[in-house]
Enzyme design. Structure first.
Site, PDB file in Angstrom:
ATOM      1  N   GLN A  30       0.841  -1.217   0.000  1.00  0.00           N
ATOM      2  CA  GLN A  30       0.000   0.000   0.000  1.00  0.00           C
ATOM      3  C   GLN A  30       0.863   1.248   0.000  1.00  0.00           C
ATOM      4  OE1 GLN A  30      -3.366  -1.327   3.026  1.00  0.00           O
ATOM      5  NE2 GLN A  30      -1.367  -1.846   3.893  1.00  0.00           N
ATOM      6  N   GLU A  51      -1.834  -9.270  10.343  1.00  0.00           N
ATOM      7  CA  GLU A  51      -1.694  -8.016   9.583  1.00  0.00           C
ATOM      8  C   GLU A  51      -0.927  -8.327   8.302  1.00  0.00           C
ATOM      9  OE1 GLU A  51      -2.400  -4.561   9.562  1.00  0.00           O
ATOM     10  OE2 GLU A  51      -1.219  -4.811   7.730  1.00  0.00           O
ATOM     11  N   GLY A  62      -5.386 -11.904   5.969  1.00  0.00           N
ATOM     12  CA  GLY A  62      -6.339 -12.435   6.942  1.00  0.00           C
ATOM     13  C   GLY A  62      -7.177 -13.581   6.410  1.00  0.00           C
ATOM     14  N   ASP A  75     -10.360  -5.378  11.599  1.00  0.00           N
ATOM     15  CA  ASP A  75     -10.022  -3.946  11.590  1.00  0.00           C
ATOM     16  C   ASP A  75      -9.261  -3.651  10.311  1.00  0.00           C
ATOM     17  OD1 ASP A  75      -7.654  -1.901  13.485  1.00  0.00           O
ATOM     18  OD2 ASP A  75      -9.312  -1.356  12.136  1.00  0.00           O
ATOM     19  N   THR A 113      -8.884  -2.192   6.122  1.00  0.00           N
ATOM     20  CA  THR A 113      -9.104  -1.010   5.288  1.00  0.00           C
ATOM     21  C   THR A 113     -10.438  -1.183   4.570  1.00  0.00           C
ATOM     22  OG1 THR A 113      -7.753  -2.227   3.709  1.00  0.00           O
ATOM     23  CG2 THR A 113      -6.683  -0.424   4.883  1.00  0.00           C
ATOM     24  N   ASP A 114     -10.786  -0.222   3.724  1.00  0.00           N
ATOM     25  CA  ASP A 114     -12.023  -0.361   2.951  1.00  0.00           C
ATOM     26  C   ASP A 114     -11.856  -1.439   1.880  1.00  0.00           C
ATOM     27  OD1 ASP A 114     -12.026   2.796   3.868  1.00  0.00           O
ATOM     28  OD2 ASP A 114     -14.010   1.877   3.811  1.00  0.00           O
ATOM     29  N   PRO A 145      -5.760  -4.425  -0.746  1.00  0.00           N
ATOM     30  CA  PRO A 145      -5.628  -5.656   0.053  1.00  0.00           C
ATOM     31  C   PRO A 145      -6.826  -5.905   0.967  1.00  0.00           C
ATOM     32  CG  PRO A 145      -4.065  -3.978   0.794  1.00  0.00           C
ATOM     33  CD  PRO A 145      -4.659  -3.482  -0.478  1.00  0.00           C
TER      34      PRO A 145
HETATM   35  N1  SAM Z   1      -9.400   1.931  11.345  1.00  0.00           N
HETATM   36  C1  SAM Z   1      -9.220   1.774   9.927  1.00  0.00           C
HETATM   37  C2  SAM Z   1     -10.515   1.803   9.193  1.00  0.00           C
HETATM   38  O1  SAM Z   1     -11.536   1.730   9.838  1.00  0.00           O
HETATM   39  O2  SAM Z   1     -10.454   1.923   7.970  1.00  0.00           O
HETATM   40  C3  SAM Z   1      -8.415   0.539   9.682  1.00  0.00           C
HETATM   41  C4  SAM Z   1      -7.105   0.714  10.342  1.00  0.00           C
HETATM   42  S1  SAM Z   1      -5.861  -0.437  10.093  1.00  0.00           S
HETATM   43  C5  SAM Z   1      -4.610   0.664   9.639  1.00  0.00           C
HETATM   44  C6  SAM Z   1      -6.248  -1.288   8.596  1.00  0.00           C
HETATM   45  C7  SAM Z   1      -5.220  -2.367   8.441  1.00  0.00           C
HETATM   46  O3  SAM Z   1      -5.722  -3.429   7.642  1.00  0.00           O
HETATM   47  C8  SAM Z   1      -3.938  -1.886   7.747  1.00  0.00           C
HETATM   48  O4  SAM Z   1      -2.860  -2.048   8.653  1.00  0.00           O
HETATM   49  C9  SAM Z   1      -3.805  -2.811   6.528  1.00  0.00           C
HETATM   50  O5  SAM Z   1      -2.460  -3.115   6.231  1.00  0.00           O
HETATM   51  C10 SAM Z   1      -4.581  -4.014   7.007  1.00  0.00           C
HETATM   52  N2  SAM Z   1      -5.075  -4.930   5.950  1.00  0.00           N
HETATM   53  C11 SAM Z   1      -5.629  -4.593   4.765  1.00  0.00           C
HETATM   54  N3  SAM Z   1      -5.960  -5.708   4.066  1.00  0.00           N
HETATM   55  C12 SAM Z   1      -5.617  -6.769   4.847  1.00  0.00           C
HETATM   56  C13 SAM Z   1      -5.715  -8.190   4.687  1.00  0.00           C
HETATM   57  N4  SAM Z   1      -6.246  -8.735   3.561  1.00  0.00           N
HETATM   58  N5  SAM Z   1      -5.280  -8.997   5.686  1.00  0.00           N
HETATM   59  C14 SAM Z   1      -4.754  -8.458   6.823  1.00  0.00           C
HETATM   60  N6  SAM Z   1      -4.607  -7.115   7.035  1.00  0.00           N
HETATM   61  C15 SAM Z   1      -5.050  -6.277   6.052  1.00  0.00           C
END
Ligand code: SAM
Length: 287
Positions: A33, A108, A141, A158, A160-161, A165
């Site tokens: 990302q 993560e 995940g 928790d 991303t949108d 990923p």
């Molecule tokens: N609070 C934020 C929101 O509501 O959008 C999310 C915060 S956190 C930073 C989102 C995390 O999801 C990031 O660290 C990202 O790297 C992780 N992430 C994204 N896709 C993922 C996946 N397929 N498996 C595991 N982690 C993932």
């Protein structure tokens, strides 16, 4: 991006928010990302991934308290928690405040987010990465939940949108894996966007989760930098009672947990399951 520039969020077409960049702290493309962390006078340090605000120092407590204490106190005797995503470490911080939790697994996808957030957002994890109960796994995940033999009492997505990923964490394959990784009586929760602007995401999650769980709904909180109205959190379990506790029961559990919160309280917990009629109407059309 230089100091005193504007940073514009690109989540929605034709509508958005911006931040003045008072100090650029870090910017890099990780393996997964585009990561940026900068300082802003109104919200403190801001972290964004692929042009979308993930978290800010000033309002992160609302989201992280609601995504942890609501399912953990509703469950009542959580021993094992799985966090998917959460690289900034604040979800881990809030889960680790529950002394009765014995084991926390965090999966993560991007090690870069963990390392940069430890350095530039230290108040998010606040030392939680050193918790002896933590098993940190760097993986997608959806891979983890479909391969693990471990079982959990609460799973918190928790992520991303559903772009980049994060997209895989809104699929039936992921939800099926989460159902399989939950102990009987377990609860799954996930960030599911701002329903006024991302209503389709809530409808899609509700439809897919309903294939695996007998009780699927949402709860909500208003998080300022997830702008556009209330943020909805997906809720799934096999016992509808788990989202219907009265405030007296929750007050007792809240006091036993000895939590000091800035947003969560038992009355907010009970009220968070009340949903706007437009969302209820949209969900009933799906049934
Ligand atoms: N609070 C934020 C929101 O509501 O959008 C999310 C915060 S956190 C930073 C989102 C995390 O999801 C990031 O660290 C990202 O790297 C992780 N992430 C994204 N896709 C993922 C996946 N397929 N498996 C595991 N982690 C993932």
């Amino acid at each position: 991006m230089a100091q005193n520039e504007m940073w514009y969020e690109t989540l929605h077409a034709g509508f958005g928010q911006y931040f003045t960049v008072d100090k650029l702290l870090y910017r890099d493309k990780t393996a997964h990302q585009d990561l940026v962390i900068f300082e802003n006078a109104a919200f403190g340090r801001v972290m964004a991934l692929d042009g979308v605000v993930q978290t800010t120092e000033r309002d992160e407590f609302i989201y992280h308290e609601m995504m942890t204490h609501v399912p953990i106190l509703a469950h009542g005797h959580v021993k094992r928690v799985l966090i998917i995503g959460g690289g900034d470490g604040a979800m881990l911080r809030e889960v680790s405040r529950h002394q009765n939790v014995e084991q926390i697994t965090m999966v993560e996808i991007d090690a870069g987010v963990v390392s940069f957030c430890k350095q530039y957002l230290p108040n998010h994890s606040a030392g939680a990465y050193d918790d002896a109960r933590l098993n940190l796994v760097i993986d997608d995940g959806v891979n983890f939940v479909n391969q693990t033999q471990e079982k959990f009492d609460v799973i918190i997505s928790d992520c991303t949108d559903p772009i980049g990923p994060g997209e895989s964490l809104f699929t039936s394959e992921f939800y099926a894996g989460c159902k399989n990784a939950l102990n009987p009586g377990g609860i799954f929760v996930a960030q599911n966007g701002v329903c006024f602007l991302q209503q389709e995401e809530a409808i899609n999650s509700h439809r897919k989760l309903s294939h695996y769980f007998s009780d699927v709904s949402f709860y909500q909180a208003a998080v300022p930098t997830y702008y556009g109205g209330i943020m909805t959190f997906a809720w799934a379990s096999d016992n509808e009672m788990l989202r219907q506790w009265d405030s007296a029961t929750l007050q007792s559990r809240f006091e036993d947990a000895e939590l000091r919160c800035r947003y969560y309280n038992p009355a907010i917990h009970v009220g968070s399951f009340a949903l706007p009629q437009y969302l209820l109407n949209a969900l009933s059309c799906e049934e």
